[in-house]
Design an enzyme around this catalytic site. Structure first.
Site, short mmCIF file in Angstrom:
data_model
loop_
_atom_site.label_atom_id
_atom_site.label_comp_id
_atom_site.label_asym_id
_atom_site.label_seq_id
_atom_site.Cartn_x
_atom_site.Cartn_y
_atom_site.Cartn_z
N LEU A 81 0.84 -1.20 0.00
CA LEU A 81 0.00 0.00 0.00
C LEU A 81 0.87 1.25 0.00
O LEU A 81 0.54 2.25 -0.64
CB LEU A 81 -0.93 0.00 1.21
N TYR A 82 1.99 1.21 0.73
CA TYR A 82 2.91 2.35 0.73
C TYR A 82 3.34 2.67 -0.69
O TYR A 82 3.29 3.83 -1.13
CB TYR A 82 4.13 2.03 1.59
N ALA A 83 3.74 1.65 -1.43
CA ALA A 83 4.16 1.86 -2.82
C ALA A 83 3.01 2.41 -3.66
O ALA A 83 3.21 3.29 -4.50
CB ALA A 83 4.66 0.55 -3.41
#
Length: 439
Positions: free
Chosen positions: A247-249
């Site tokens: 999700l960060y990416a």
């Protein structure tokens, strides 16, 4: 005294009917009087409730107003003094910039702010000092910045009023946007924080920038994580980035699309920087090299992940000083935004660069280097990498940054970790000996 019977009993039956009718009228009168009284009391109750709610609203609003930690003449003077460049317009290095640095009390933000101030640029920081990792480390960085004349506002980039006020007080020439919710694995625990910071916060900042007069040029931190499941190495800015592994990416990839939109519609000058595993003094405690150091010194085992088929994970570790050079080079070459009053006059620059070291090192080699500089043997638990969003390797192609920014990393992992260990032992008060831990 004798009471007459006529006074007790009516002389005719009709008189009884009249008296009964009068009694009924009196009862009805009392009923209506009682109803009117209840109605009046109801009105009073409604009025009191409305007054209470209005007062409560006033108290809440007043509390919010008085709770604001920014504003006022003294605060504005601090902002202006910190934002004032110290380089004269005719200097060899050119006129100084006024830079708003978001996430200024973070790892990269602190180093960039110090470097900008050292060369004579004006710098104002903003940071929300959240508790993702130890806030005391962020407070210590803030104190370090203050000792060099950099003022850091405690606030959130989602606060549009605060951002508007900052741009009203100072006509910033540049914004270095480093504030973000970092970490790949934490996204599985608290996904909302990534949307709040990396998407909503970015949009709030871009709105403030496009409404500012003049519009600043923006340099912001994307991430090498956008390359996701791409298995072509080294990673180039021209490679596909539509397969995020976390999700960060995904939020960083979304940020690249959002910034492109604001560049296209509003003429904001945008430069995105894809950082590759930044490390060094004043670093983030959630990073592997940092937690490895802590656990090794405390005699605790460290967890070393391996990829499929027992392949060692590898990272393109990039020393903080090299990242700072790339950030400042991006600011220096950003070009101006072209919008006025929220309207684009002509096309503005839109750029994306990799900032890495181009020399990936395996995690076991990282541990060996730490053991050497710490002079302590690590206790290792080697396990297969779980499906938590991590990727098996990263490797930067920095050709574009070298050509356009003059970017050239000069610190290898051994030298960089030696500097980190020296800082760590000094900051946490570690002394080698029988009682060697004060953490």
């Amino acid at each position: 005294m004798r009471v007459l019977e006529d006074d007790l009993f009516p002389s005719t039956p009709g008189k009884v009917k009249i008296e009964r009718a009068g009694a009924m009228n009196r009862q009805l009168h009392r009923c209506f009087a009682s109803t009117s009284t209840m109605f009046l009391w109801a009105l009073v109750l409604v009025a009191m409730t409305a007054s209470y709610l209005s007062f409560q609203s006033f108290v809440d609003t007043s509390s919010k107003y008085f709770a604001v930690s920014w504003g006022g003449l003294h605060w504005e003077r601090q902002i202006r003094a910190s934002a004032a460049p110290r380089r004269p317009p005719g200097s060899a290095a050119g006129a100084g910039m006024s830079v708003l640095v978001t996430g200024a009390a973070g790892f990269v933000g602190t180093h960039c702010s110090l470097a900008l101030r050292k060369r004579g640029d004006g710098v104002v920081g903003i940071d929300n000092f959240n508790a993702y990792y130890d806030p005391s480390l962020k407070k210590a960085r803030k104190a370090l910045l203050a000792s060099h004349g950099v003022f850091v506002v405690e606030g959130d980039i989602n606060d549009g009023r605060l951002l508007a006020k900052l741009f009203d007080v100072v006509p910033f020439t540049h914004v270095l946007h480093l504030a973000a919710q970092a970490g790949v694995r934490y996204a599985m625990e608290n996904p909302a924080s990534y949307v709040h910071s990396n998407i909503a916060g970015l949009v709030t900042l871009l709105e403030a920038c496009k409404d500012a007069d003049p519009q600043p040029a923006i340099v912001w931190a994307s991430s090498s994580s956008v390359y996701g499941l791409n298995d072509k190495i080294p990673f180039s800015e021209r490679d596909r980035t539509d397969q995020p592994a976390s999700l960060y990416a995904a939020t960083k990839k979304a940020g690249e699309e959002i910034t492109h939109t604001y560049n296209h519609i509003y003429g904001l000058s945008i430069t995105g920087l894809r950082f590759f595993t930044v490390y060094g003094p004043w670093g983030r405690p959630d990073m592997a090299y940092f937690s490895f150091t802590r656990n090794i010194l405390q005699g605790k085992p460290i967890t070393v992940y391996r990829g499929k088929d027992h392949v060692d994970l590898a990272r393109d570790f990039t020393y903080i000083d090299d990242i700072v050079k790339g950030c400042l080079g991006s600011l220096d070459t950003a070009g101006k935004s072209t919008g006025t009053g929220g309207k684009k006059r002509r096309p503005a620059p839109y750029r994306i660069f990799n900032l890495g070291n181009t020399s990936p090192v395996t995690v076991p080699n990282l541990v060996s280097i730490l053991e050497k500089h710490l002079r302590v043997k690590a206790k290792k638990n080697v396990i297969e990498m779980p499906g938590n969003g991590d990727v098996p390797f990263t490797h930067a192609n920095i050709t574009l940054a070298r050509e356009q920014l003059g970017y050239k990393p000069t610190t290898n992992l051994d030298s960089g970790l030696k500097k980190f260990v020296k800082w760590y032992l000094s900051y946490y008060g570690y002394s080698r000996g029988p009682k060697n831990l004060r953490q």
